[in-house]
Scaffold this motif. Sequence first.
Motif, PDB file in Angstrom:
ATOM      1  N   GLN A   1       0.875  -1.190  -0.048  1.00 13.84           N
ATOM      2  CA  GLN A   1       0.015  -0.090  -0.058  1.00 13.84           C
ATOM      3  C   GLN A   1       0.917   1.298  -0.022  1.00 13.84           C
ATOM      4  O   GLN A   1       0.707   2.211  -0.866  1.00 13.84           O
ATOM      5  CB  GLN A   1      -0.963   0.008   1.283  1.00 13.84           C
ATOM      6  CG  GLN A   1      -2.005   1.150   1.277  1.00 13.84           C
ATOM      7  CD  GLN A   1      -3.022   0.924   2.274  1.00 13.84           C
ATOM      8  OE1 GLN A   1      -2.706   0.932   3.351  1.00 13.84           O
ATOM      9  NE2 GLN A   1      -4.332   0.922   1.784  1.00 13.84           N
ATOM     10  N   GLU A   2       1.725   1.287   0.955  1.00 18.13           N
ATOM     11  CA  GLU A   2       2.641   2.518   0.865  1.00 18.13           C
ATOM     12  C   GLU A   2       3.609   2.545  -0.373  1.00 18.13           C
ATOM     13  O   GLU A   2       3.848   3.928  -0.860  1.00 18.13           O
ATOM     14  CB  GLU A   2       3.533   2.581   2.303  1.00 18.13           C
ATOM     15  CG  GLU A   2       4.602   1.633   2.296  1.00 18.13           C
ATOM     16  CD  GLU A   2       5.509   1.555   3.613  1.00 18.13           C
ATOM     17  OE1 GLU A   2       5.985   2.600   4.000  1.00 18.13           O
ATOM     18  OE2 GLU A   2       5.478   0.661   4.173  1.00 18.13           O
TER      19      GLU A   2
ATOM     20  N   SER B   1       2.661   1.704  -3.293  1.00 14.39           N
ATOM     21  CA  SER B   1       1.558   2.011  -4.517  1.00 14.39           C
ATOM     22  C   SER B   1       1.609   3.565  -4.475  1.00 14.39           C
ATOM     23  O   SER B   1       1.480   4.235  -5.377  1.00 14.39           O
ATOM     24  CB  SER B   1       0.329   1.258  -4.328  1.00 14.39           C
ATOM     25  OG  SER B   1       0.589   0.069  -4.522  1.00 14.39           O
ATOM     26  N   LEU B   2       1.552   4.103  -3.055  1.00 17.16           N
ATOM     27  CA  LEU B   2       1.301   5.610  -2.912  1.00 17.16           C
ATOM     28  C   LEU B   2       2.483   6.174  -3.682  1.00 17.16           C
ATOM     29  O   LEU B   2       2.305   7.236  -4.272  1.00 17.16           O
ATOM     30  CB  LEU B   2       1.110   5.936  -1.544  1.00 17.16           C
ATOM     31  CG  LEU B   2       1.085   7.730  -1.336  1.00 17.16           C
ATOM     32  CD1 LEU B   2      -0.003   8.045  -1.908  1.00 17.16           C
ATOM     33  CD2 LEU B   2       0.987   7.606   0.317  1.00 17.16           C
TER      34      LEU B   2
ATOM     35  N   ALA C   1       2.570   6.203  -7.365  1.00 15.71           N
ATOM     36  CA  ALA C   1       1.627   6.815  -7.592  1.00 15.71           C
ATOM     37  C   ALA C   1       2.102   8.366  -7.755  1.00 15.71           C
ATOM     38  O   ALA C   1       1.854   9.255  -8.705  1.00 15.71           O
ATOM     39  CB  ALA C   1       0.352   6.931  -6.898  1.00 15.71           C
TER      40      ALA C   1
ATOM     41  N   HIS D   1       2.886  10.395 -11.093  1.00 14.98           N
ATOM     42  CA  HIS D   1       2.395  11.648 -11.438  1.00 14.98           C
ATOM     43  C   HIS D   1       3.300  12.852 -11.826  1.00 14.98           C
ATOM     44  O   HIS D   1       3.166  13.614 -12.843  1.00 14.98           O
ATOM     45  CB  HIS D   1       1.658  12.254 -10.236  1.00 14.98           C
ATOM     46  CG  HIS D   1       0.787  13.422 -10.313  1.00 14.98           C
ATOM     47  ND1 HIS D   1       1.188  14.737 -10.088  1.00 14.98           N
ATOM     48  CD2 HIS D   1      -0.589  13.607 -10.528  1.00 14.98           C
ATOM     49  CE1 HIS D   1       0.369  15.784 -10.257  1.00 14.98           C
ATOM     50  NE2 HIS D   1      -0.689  14.929 -10.459  1.00 14.98           N
TER      51      HIS D   1
ATOM     52  N   ASP E   1      -3.146  12.791 -13.692  1.00 12.00           N
ATOM     53  CA  ASP E   1      -4.027  12.340 -12.484  1.00 12.00           C
ATOM     54  C   ASP E   1      -4.340  10.599 -12.992  1.00 12.00           C
ATOM     55  O   ASP E   1      -4.542   9.720 -12.172  1.00 12.00           O
ATOM     56  CB  ASP E   1      -5.377  13.083 -12.299  1.00 12.00           C
ATOM     57  CG  ASP E   1      -5.229  14.290 -11.903  1.00 12.00           C
ATOM     58  OD1 ASP E   1      -4.137  14.609 -11.190  1.00 12.00           O
ATOM     59  OD2 ASP E   1      -6.046  15.319 -12.110  1.00 12.00           O
TER      60      ASP E   1
ATOM     61  N   ALA F   1      -1.368   8.669 -11.681  1.00 16.06           N
ATOM     62  CA  ALA F   1      -1.453   8.347 -10.433  1.00 16.06           C
ATOM     63  C   ALA F   1      -2.353   7.452 -10.103  1.00 16.06           C
ATOM     64  O   ALA F   1      -2.129   6.376  -9.537  1.00 16.06           O
ATOM     65  CB  ALA F   1      -1.729   9.643  -9.571  1.00 16.06           C
ATOM     66  N   THR F   2      -3.446   7.280 -10.717  1.00 16.81           N
ATOM     67  CA  THR F   2      -4.640   6.274 -10.480  1.00 16.81           C
ATOM     68  C   THR F   2      -4.205   5.060 -10.952  1.00 16.81           C
ATOM     69  O   THR F   2      -4.362   4.009 -10.106  1.00 16.81           O
ATOM     70  CB  THR F   2      -5.965   6.881 -11.191  1.00 16.81           C
ATOM     71  OG1 THR F   2      -6.448   7.963 -10.832  1.00 16.81           O
ATOM     72  CG2 THR F   2      -6.914   5.690 -10.753  1.00 16.81           C
TER      73      THR F   2
ATOM     74  N   ILE G   1      -1.675   3.707  -8.283  1.00 12.50           N
ATOM     75  CA  ILE G   1      -2.380   3.179  -7.065  1.00 12.50           C
ATOM     76  C   ILE G   1      -2.680   1.671  -7.324  1.00 12.50           C
ATOM     77  O   ILE G   1      -2.700   1.104  -6.284  1.00 12.50           O
ATOM     78  CB  ILE G   1      -3.598   4.161  -6.633  1.00 12.50           C
ATOM     79  CG1 ILE G   1      -3.075   5.489  -6.487  1.00 12.50           C
ATOM     80  CG2 ILE G   1      -4.544   3.595  -5.904  1.00 12.50           C
ATOM     81  CD1 ILE G   1      -4.372   6.544  -6.196  1.00 12.50           C
ATOM     82  N   PHE G   2      -3.119   1.478  -8.311  1.00 14.12           N
ATOM     83  CA  PHE G   2      -3.867   0.019  -8.506  1.00 14.12           C
ATOM     84  C   PHE G   2      -2.791  -1.151  -8.936  1.00 14.12           C
ATOM     85  O   PHE G   2      -3.127  -2.220  -9.316  1.00 14.12           O
ATOM     86  CB  PHE G   2      -4.924   0.095  -9.463  1.00 14.12           C
ATOM     87  CG  PHE G   2      -6.162   0.572  -8.614  1.00 14.12           C
ATOM     88  CD1 PHE G   2      -7.190  -0.076  -7.950  1.00 14.12           C
ATOM     89  CD2 PHE G   2      -6.392   2.038  -8.907  1.00 14.12           C
ATOM     90  CE1 PHE G   2      -8.011   0.467  -7.094  1.00 14.12           C
ATOM     91  CE2 PHE G   2      -7.624   2.585  -8.238  1.00 14.12           C
ATOM     92  CZ  PHE G   2      -8.320   1.725  -7.457  1.00 14.12           C
ATOM     93  N   HIS G   3      -1.488  -0.556  -9.335  1.00  9.14           N
ATOM     94  CA  HIS G   3      -0.587  -1.432 -10.473  1.00  9.14           C
ATOM     95  C   HIS G   3       0.021  -2.687  -9.769  1.00  9.14           C
ATOM     96  O   HIS G   3       0.194  -3.661 -10.278  1.00  9.14           O
ATOM     97  CB  HIS G   3       0.667  -0.461 -10.614  1.00  9.14           C
ATOM     98  CG  HIS G   3       1.887  -0.580  -9.658  1.00  9.14           C
ATOM     99  ND1 HIS G   3       1.906   0.164  -8.547  1.00  9.14           N
ATOM    100  CD2 HIS G   3       3.110  -1.140  -9.545  1.00  9.14           C
ATOM    101  CE1 HIS G   3       2.814   0.032  -7.574  1.00  9.14           C
ATOM    102  NE2 HIS G   3       3.654  -0.723  -8.500  1.00  9.14           N
TER     103      HIS G   3
END
Length: 195
Positions: free
Chosen positions: A29-30, A32-33, A36, A40, A57, A60-61, A64-66
């Motif tokens: 999770q971190e 992925s942020l 992102a 961006h 944007d 970045a989106t 997030i899901f990669h």
Amino acid sequence: MSHLFAHLSRMKLIQRWPLMYNVRSENVQEHSLQVAMVAHALAIISNQKFGTQLNPDRAATVAIFHDASEILTGDLPTPVKYFNKEIEAEYKKIEAIAEHRLLEMVPDEFKREYQPLLSSEYADSEYKHLVKSADTLCAFLKCLEEQRAGNDEFNTARKRLEQMLDDNPDPAVKYFIDCYIPSFKLNLDDINRLL
């Protein structure tokens, strides 16, 4: 009822770099942020400096899901994933099954929007390449962080990632490296002193 976000919330439980000693652990999770944020930035750099028309944007989106499929597969270490062509091919199949499973969790009325985010089959290749570059940059930054903490476990990974970045033809990646990476080699006092 959809289990999608209950699964996505578990990204924080998947640890990266599982075969290596880490001074500070990192979860998906971190990671992925961070990917992102870097994706961006790469889109902005690419637009402003190299004349592309990317949507920061969107970049970045996508980022997030990669790694969302790792909720179901875990983070398979690179030396295992790429040990040989047969393992790599089988892992790609496992990833595709995991992506399909996540996509099945999306309510039908939202599937079209989530397809390019959750399934590499539907991914936009331009953003996929940009996010891969951001992912490589973030893995490199993790190596720098571990090395600064005195952990030589990441020496080989750093060299491999550095070579991947040197070979990357995207000029936005080179710009990011020249502009932002040097600060990662400084301590907080030095960063603040340079402001």
